[in-house]
Design a protein around this motif. Sequence first.
Motif, short mmCIF file in Angstrom:
data_model
loop_
_atom_site.label_atom_id
_atom_site.label_comp_id
_atom_site.label_asym_id
_atom_site.label_seq_id
_atom_site.Cartn_x
_atom_site.Cartn_y
_atom_site.Cartn_z
N SER A 168 -24.46 31.15 20.35
CA SER A 168 -25.82 31.68 20.46
C SER A 168 -26.86 30.59 20.28
CB SER A 168 -26.04 32.78 19.42
OG SER A 168 -25.28 33.93 19.71
N PHE A 169 -26.59 29.64 19.40
CA PHE A 169 -27.51 28.52 19.19
C PHE A 169 -27.73 27.74 20.48
CE2 PHE A 169 -28.31 24.04 18.32
CZ PHE A 169 -29.33 24.07 17.38
N TRP A 170 -26.63 27.34 21.13
CA TRP A 170 -26.76 26.56 22.36
C TRP A 170 -27.25 27.43 23.52
CZ3 TRP A 170 -27.46 21.69 22.09
CH2 TRP A 170 -26.87 20.96 21.07
N HIS A 171 -26.99 28.73 23.49
CA HIS A 171 -27.56 29.65 24.47
C HIS A 171 -29.08 29.57 24.43
CE1 HIS A 171 -27.84 34.14 25.96
NE2 HIS A 171 -28.49 33.31 26.74
N PHE A 172 -29.63 29.58 23.21
CA PHE A 172 -31.08 29.49 23.08
C PHE A 172 -31.60 28.13 23.55
CE2 PHE A 172 -34.71 27.93 20.67
CZ PHE A 172 -35.68 28.83 21.10
N ILE A 173 -30.96 27.04 23.10
CA ILE A 173 -31.42 25.69 23.49
C ILE A 173 -31.33 25.52 25.01
CG2 ILE A 173 -31.09 23.22 23.21
CD1 ILE A 173 -32.16 24.63 20.73
N SER A 183 -34.54 24.82 27.51
CA SER A 183 -34.62 23.70 28.45
C SER A 183 -34.89 24.21 29.88
CB SER A 183 -33.33 22.86 28.40
OG SER A 183 -32.23 23.54 28.97
N GLU A 184 -34.34 25.38 30.22
CA GLU A 184 -34.59 25.94 31.55
C GLU A 184 -36.07 26.29 31.72
OE1 GLU A 184 -30.28 28.06 32.56
OE2 GLU A 184 -31.85 29.23 31.59
N ILE A 185 -36.63 26.97 30.72
CA ILE A 185 -38.05 27.34 30.77
C ILE A 185 -38.92 26.09 30.77
CG2 ILE A 185 -39.93 28.49 29.52
CD1 ILE A 185 -38.00 30.43 30.88
N SER A 186 -38.53 25.09 30.01
CA SER A 186 -39.31 23.86 29.89
C SER A 186 -39.38 23.11 31.21
CB SER A 186 -38.71 22.96 28.81
OG SER A 186 -39.44 21.75 28.68
N ARG A 187 -38.31 23.14 31.99
CA ARG A 187 -38.34 22.41 33.26
C ARG A 187 -38.79 23.26 34.43
NH1 ARG A 187 -32.56 22.51 32.27
NH2 ARG A 187 -31.45 23.73 33.85
N GLY A 188 -39.33 24.46 34.14
CA GLY A 188 -40.03 25.20 35.17
C GLY A 188 -39.41 26.47 35.67
N TYR A 237 -25.18 18.41 27.08
CA TYR A 237 -25.84 17.40 27.92
C TYR A 237 -26.52 17.99 29.16
CZ TYR A 237 -23.99 13.82 24.92
OH TYR A 237 -23.73 13.04 23.82
N GLY A 238 -26.46 19.31 29.31
CA GLY A 238 -27.21 19.95 30.38
C GLY A 238 -28.64 20.28 29.99
N ASN A 239 -29.02 19.93 28.76
CA ASN A 239 -30.35 20.29 28.25
C ASN A 239 -31.42 19.30 28.70
OD1 ASN A 239 -29.93 22.74 26.55
ND2 ASN A 239 -28.46 21.39 25.55
N ASP A 240 -31.80 19.44 29.96
CA ASP A 240 -32.89 18.65 30.55
C ASP A 240 -34.17 19.47 30.42
OD1 ASP A 240 -34.72 17.32 32.12
OD2 ASP A 240 -33.45 17.22 33.90
N PHE A 241 -35.11 18.99 29.61
CA PHE A 241 -36.37 19.70 29.39
C PHE A 241 -37.44 19.30 30.40
CE2 PHE A 241 -34.21 20.56 25.50
CZ PHE A 241 -34.78 21.71 24.97
N GLY A 242 -37.05 18.50 31.37
CA GLY A 242 -37.98 18.10 32.41
C GLY A 242 -38.14 16.60 32.54
#
Length: 419
Positions: free
Chosen positions: A166-171, A175-180, A358-363
């Motif tokens: 659940s923690f990484w689900h949120f992160i 990151s998805e919302i952050s990159r648009g 490592y898929g957490n690209d915030f933009g």
Amino acid sequence: MEVIYSCLVGRENKEIANTITTLELNPWDLRLLPIVPIQRGLIYHKPHSQNIISHLKNSLSRTLNSFPPLAGRLSATHHEDGTKSYFVDCNNSGAEFTHAVAAAVSVSDLIGPKYIPEIVYSFFPLENLTNFEAISKPLLAVQVTELADGLFLGCAANHAVVDGTSFWHFINSWSEISRGLKTISKTPVFSRSIEPVKVGGHSNHLPPPMVETPPLLRKVFHLGKESLTKLKNKANSTGGSDKISSYQALSALLWRTINMHTNVNSEEVDFTLIVGARSRIGWDEGYFGNAIYTAGTSLTRHELLQNGIGYAAVKINELVKQQTREAAIQNFEDSENRAFIRKWPSFLIIGSPRHDVYGNDFGWGKPVAVRCGRGRNVDGKITIFPAAESGGVDLEVSLAADKMVAMEDDPEFIAALAH
């Protein structure tokens, strides 16, 4: 390090249709009340954007629209019989957001040294707290620390409300919302099929007292895909099996290596497995909360150390096979099982190579490294992450100095690290 400011960030949309107002804690959640929050940090090279702090704060608020419990607070209902029921009040009190600057610290200062430097732990929020204390503290806290040439995104979440999945689900969603992205790719599931669980107080949940540990060294070890394949093949061939997974082979290696260099009075050496229950029980992968429990097995020191990695791996494989749907449900319903860990083992593996780190690209690109917070100061704690390259793993190991040096020189462990 200098803290610029700290504030509370609530949901952007306070009137979301059909949002939940309360989230009851299940038995697996309750067992984690005395444990510390999950703390994970992502390290990035310096973003080019000039408004990165406000961008992260705004995208956090939008992401909380989909995760109302993380903007809430832990609460308790007191019953006439002296017991309590704990739940999350989704009151939008807000997550904690801190902006800090460490202008003299570079990315290489954090990931270059042989051992993880102490300064890393100053980049994490919710330090020195237990999950019980979230009645007056945020359930989620974020600290964004600007480095000389990078960014450290330190996140902490109450472990009685989220497990690692659940923690990484949120992160991942943040990151998805952050990159648009307008919507997140996996919707969290908050449904509960249980009645509120009454507990008699903190004493029913307290873990066994921790033995004071010496100062610990922390180091990241890397095993590539080829190394893991060789380790799995060795465990299967020497264990007379073809069912041992890479994770089981790695666990057997660590079980042997740590106990090879640990002086214990007991002749029995324990192995504690943290079991993921979503798929076993049939819960949705997006289930938000704790769906983990512990199971254990043991060998004598002679059996573990003299019979080779295959013998230990078969023992772990047998333990995994025992974790059926029925076993998971029985553990969930076990009203007497009030502690997540009944006694501290000589080592404990947490985390998972399946988490999307490592898929957490915030933009502005993917992270270059991941680090843990200090958490419980436990000698023998090993956190496993997927490596940056596909198929490999990284192990963040916390050990007393003498054991760390012995591990670094252990022939079997060194051979496993080699490509």
